[in-house]
Design an enzyme around this catalytic site. Structure first.
Site, PDB file in Angstrom:
ATOM      1  CG  HIS A   1      -0.392   0.223   2.523  1.00 49.75           C
ATOM      2  ND1 HIS A   1      -0.090  -0.802   3.392  1.00 49.75           N
ATOM      3  CD2 HIS A   1      -0.037   1.361   3.176  1.00 49.75           C
ATOM      4  CE1 HIS A   1       0.395  -0.309   4.517  1.00 49.75           C
ATOM      5  NE2 HIS A   1       0.452   1.004   4.408  1.00 49.75           N
TER       6      HIS A   1
ATOM      7  CG  ASP B   1       0.089  -4.218   2.892  1.00 53.70           C
ATOM      8  OD1 ASP B   1       0.320  -3.603   1.835  1.00 53.70           O
ATOM      9  OD2 ASP B   1      -0.114  -3.649   3.987  1.00 53.70           O
TER      10      ASP B   1
ATOM     11  CB  SER C   1       3.075   1.767   6.065  1.00 56.60           C
ATOM     12  OG  SER C   1       1.896   1.834   6.824  1.00 56.60           O
TER      13      SER C   1
END
Length: 475
Positions: free
Chosen positions: A203, A236, A318
């Site tokens: 992402h 992910d 992230s």
């Protein structure tokens, strides 16, 4: 913003001071140092006894309480034209011509004299106080203890947070991804090998997958253009590669996430809210935490059996490494649970101590497949399960996705004898409470792995040995 005068009030002076009878003629006034406006000296400093200036045009004025808003408001504009640089008319340190004295001996003249006297007395008192304290120190001996070495001389052992950060930071990057339409965001990644591959979250780079712009910046400020080598939406995980990668890259050491224990120390590195190279610490709060995240539309979901940590993780962390106390990567920081309150005025949620990381053993396998084939490879059982919230297990549906059979003919589940309506409650020793939990646990394995599935049918428990199959790609 409310303000108040924190200075000591000056008592009112009479309109004319009393003159003693038969007083001798007053001696000629001594020359005074030029004074600045509002009782300041020529350097712009307020007289002692006055409060700290909160408004540069009014001495002794400051805020009565800190502004609770965030980010804090900008500092008030300086009343001098040079912004405090010491140049320009009326600027800090500029000279000030005292106006010519008016005739008479009114209140204003006496007040100015009082302020000048206060300034001189304050300065003298401060000087005498310092001299007396210094002399007393030398005569009786100081009770303070000075450090034998400065902070920069302290040896930071490899096992300390500072030691781990010093070693790991040069191998982390801040990633900026931008789509063709100009949309994008900031995330983090870390050096995976000497060939210039960087591991991060899918992402983080999703906006740059189809012809967008991608850059990676090291803590030194050196920025490299990069390209997406492969991305796995379900896991992910993504791998990017630096263009013109330097020859001195130092990959981070990968640990063993299976051997991590609850309570182990953790160190997270990332760029929360764009604040690059931020280091936070915590512990492993839980293992095998089922986590499902999506793009908000419900059509794209990621599943993980995550490491939970209370190290502060925020938007921008992230893709960054979660390290153990020795500096080994044990996970990829990927998701947070929050209260939904915005942070820094952006509307984004912030950390409440519930962060989740993809175990590095899983991420390593995925990254290697992406580098090798450009596409992810998923383990599967060959059956469709309900994704509804549940605490009873993962039920095999009566219909498969897109009209497909709920149990793939000839697939792993079919060979093991599983049927629609069966409720899977355990995979090996892991309790399965829902469909997403089952998917996350299956994806911690590789195709060809053999697992034991416990399921319920007609109120009775049964077990079956299943050899996991494979699926290539996200579609």
């Amino acid at each position: 913003m409310s303000t108040e005068n924190e200075g000591t009030a000056v008592p009112p002076a009479p309109s004319a001071p009393p003159v003693p009878v038969d007083a001798p003629a007053a001696p000629a006034p001594q020359a005074q140092a030029p004074q600045g406006p509002y009782g300041q000296d020529a350097r712009g400093q307020a007289p002692q006894g006055q409060g700290a200036s909160g408004d540069a045009g009014h001495p002794g004025v400051s805020s009565s309480a800190p502004d609770p808003s965030w980010p804090p408001p900008p500092p008030p504009t300086a009343p001098y034209g040079d912004g405090g640089s010491g140049s320009g008319p009326g600027g800090w340190g500029s000279s000030y011509q005292q106006p010519a004295p008016k005739s008479g001996r009114g209140r204003g003249g006496l007040l100015a004299a009082v302020l000048v006297a206060a300034l001189v007395a304050g300065g003298t008192g401060g000087g005498l106080g310092y001299v007396l304290a210094k002399d007393n120190d030398e005569s009786t001996g100081s009770t303070t203890v000075s450090a034998s070495a400065n902070g920069g001389d302290v040896k930071r052992d490899p096992g300390t947070t500072a030691g781990v950060a010093a070693k790991a930071l040069p191998s982390t990057v801040t990633i900026e991804a931008e789509s063709n339409s100009g949309e994008g965001g900031t995330g983090t990644g870390f050096v995976f090998d000497k060939q210039g591959h960087i591991v991060t979250n899918n992402h983080v780079v999703a906006d740059a997958v189809d012809g967008g712009k991608l850059t990676a910046t090291f803590p030194t400020g050196k920025k490299y253009d990069a390209e997406v080598v492969g991305h796995a939406q379900g896991y992910d995980v993504a791998v990017i590669k630096l263009k013109d990668a330097p020859s001195d890259l130092k990959p981070l050491t990968l640990g063993d996430s299976d051997k991590v224990a609850v309570g182990d120390s953790t160190i997270a590195i990332g760029a929360p809210f764009g604040l690059s190279d931020t280091v936070t610490t915590g512990i492993i709060s839980a293992k095998n935490r089922p986590v499902a995240s999506s793009d908000g539309s419900g059509s794209q979901a990621s599943y993980m059996s995550a490491l939970q940590t209370d190290a502060s993780i925020n938007p921008g962390n992230s893709g960054g490494p979660l390290l153990d106390a020795r500096g080994n990567v044990i996970g990829i920081n990927s998701a947070i649970q929050s209260t939904g309150n915005g942070g820094f005025g952006t509307g984004q949620s912030g950390s409440i101590g519930l962060g989740f990381a993809i175990p590095i053993n899983q991420a390593k396998y995925v990254a290697q497949e992406l580098i090798k084939n450009g596409k992810p490879v998923y383990a599967k059982i060959g059956a469709s399960v309900s994704l509804d919230d549940s605490s009873d297990g993962a039920q095999i549906t009566d219909q498969g996705a897109g009209g497909a059979a709920p149990v793939e003919p000839g697939g792993p589940a079919a060979k093991a004898g599983l049927k629609p309506g069966d409720v899977i409650i355990k995979l090996d020793d892991r309790v399965i409470d829902s469909g997403p939990t089952l998917i996350g646990e299956i994806w911690t394995h590789q195709p060809g792995d053999k697992v034991t599935i416990t399921y319920e049918r007609g109120g009775k428990q049964r077990t079956a040995e299943v050899t996991l199959g494979s699926r290539v790609g996200d579609n």
